[in-house]
Design a protein around this motif. Structure first.
Motif, mmCIF file in Angstrom:
data_model
loop_
_atom_site.group_PDB
_atom_site.id
_atom_site.type_symbol
_atom_site.label_atom_id
_atom_site.label_comp_id
_atom_site.label_asym_id
_atom_site.label_seq_id
_atom_site.Cartn_x
_atom_site.Cartn_y
_atom_site.Cartn_z
ATOM 1 N N ASP A 138 -6.991 2.997 8.679
ATOM 2 C CA ASP A 138 -8.527 2.890 8.512
ATOM 3 C C ASP A 138 -9.196 2.071 8.700
ATOM 4 N N GLU A 168 -4.084 6.308 6.381
ATOM 5 C CA GLU A 168 -4.596 5.586 5.046
ATOM 6 C C GLU A 168 -3.890 4.356 4.769
ATOM 7 N N THR A 169 -4.528 3.469 4.078
ATOM 8 C CA THR A 169 -4.023 2.127 3.625
ATOM 9 C C THR A 169 -2.752 2.457 2.897
ATOM 10 N N ARG A 176 -3.432 -3.482 -1.392
ATOM 11 C CA ARG A 176 -3.312 -3.154 -0.218
ATOM 12 C C ARG A 176 -2.328 -3.917 0.632
#
Length: 270
Positions: A138, A168-169, A176
Motif C-alpha cells: 500500500d 494492506e500493511t 508495521r
C-alpha cells in the motif's frame, strides 16, 4: 526457479530493429502474476505479497518477483545506504522458498532511475512479463522521481489489460512489519522482534577466509567469516554457542565488526 539479472537482451534479427532503444523488449514469460519491491529480508509483509500472487495464479501463469540491486536508497545516497538484512544470494533463495518461479533482479542504475512510470509498466510488466495481475504494497511508488502511485498503476492496468491489487500493511502487535522495522530491532539487539517479523531467526552466512592467525598464535584459533551484505545491521561482541560439523555445541564468543586495532580492512564475523 529462474533468475534474470539486469535486463534481458533484445531479440535478434528483424525484431531487434523494432526494439532499438528499448532494453526491456525481450519477452521473459508469456503470462504472469507479478509483485514488485526491494524484498530485503523477505519478511512476513513480503510473503503476504507473494501469497496473494499465488492465490491469483491461473494455469500457465508464472509467479514473478521483480526486485532491484542495489537497493534504490543505496543508489541515490550510498553514504547513508540502509543496512542489508539479506545479501542478494540469500534473498533469491528465500524468494524461491516463498514460491517465486522467476525473480527478475533488475540493475538499479541511472538509466533505470530515469524510466518514466508508464514506460516501466509497458516495458517491464506488459512487454517482458505479460502480466495479468500486479500485486504491490500500500506504500508502493514507481517510475522517475517516484511519480507513479497506486491510482496510476490501476489506470495503466486498465489500459494494458492487467489488474492491479494492493495488499494492506502487515502488522505485528500494532507495529508495521517492514524492512526498516527489522533493521531497527536488530540494531537494538531485539532479536525476538526481528525473528517475529521475519518469520524465522535472523541469520548471516559467508565464506570462511584466512586471517592473520593472531588467535591461533595465542592458542585460540578463530574462524573469520566475511560479511556479504553491507552495511551490516548489527555489530558488537556476542556470547554464542558454536560447533564444527556434527560436534557438540560449545560456549564461545563472537566479534562482529571492522577490527581496526589489528589492521582489519574487511568487516568480519570472528
Amino acid at each position: 526457479m529462474r533468475v534474470c539479472r539486469n535486463r534481458p537482451k533484445p531479440p535478434s534479427g528483424q525484431e531487434q530493429a523494432q526494439a532499438a532503444g528499448n532494453d526491456f523488449a525481450a519477452s521473459l514469460v508469456a503470462s504472469s502474476v507479478v509483485t514488485i519491491g526491494n524484498f530485503d529480508g523477505v519478511h512476513r509483509g513480503h510473503r503476504a505479497l507473494i501469497d496473494r500472487c499465488e492465490a491469483l495464479r491461473a494455469e500457465g501463469d508464472a509467479l514473478v518477483v521483480v526486485t532491484f540491486e542495489p537497493l534504490p536508497r543505496a543508489f541515490f545516497d550510498p553514504a547513508n545506504a540502509p543496512p542489508r538484512i539479506t545479501p542478494p544470494s540469500d534473498r533469491l533463495r528465500l524468494l524461491e522458498q516463498a514460491g517465486a518461479n522467476l525473480v527478475w533482479q533488475m540493475r538499479f542504475d541511472a538509466q533505470f532511475a530515469a524510466l518514466e512510470a508508464d514506460d516501466f509498466v509497458r516495458s517491464v510488466l506488459v512487454d517482458a512479463l505479460g502480466a495479468r495481475h500486479v500485486v504491490t504494497g500500500d506504500d508502493f511508488r514507481f517510475g522517475r522521481g517516484r511519480a507513479g502511485n497506486l491510482e496510476l498503476m490501476r489506470q495503466l492496468g486498465a489500459d494494458h489489460g492487467f489488474v492491479s491489487h494492493v495488499v494492506e500493511t502487515v502488522t505485528l502487535d500494532g507495529q508495521r512489519v517492514s524492512s526498516g522495522a527489522v533493521r531497527t530491532a536488530l540494531a537494538a539487539g531485539d532479536f525476538d522482534t526481528a525473528e517475529a517479523m521475519l518469520g524465522r531467526p535472523f541469520t548471516m552466512s559467508g565464506p570462511v577466509q584466512r586471517g592473520q592467525e593472531l588467535g591461533r598464535k595465542l592458542g585460540f584459533p578463530t574462524a573469520n567469516v566475511r560479511v556479504r551484505a553491507l552495511p551490516c545491521p548489527i555489530s558488537g561482541v556476542f556470547a554464542v554457542e558454536a560447533r564444527v560439523g556434527g560436534d557438540l555445541w560449545r560456549p564461545g564468543v563472537a566479534s562482529l565488526g571492522w577490527r581496526p586495532t589489528v589492521g582489519g580492512e574487511d568487516m568480519l564475523l570472528e
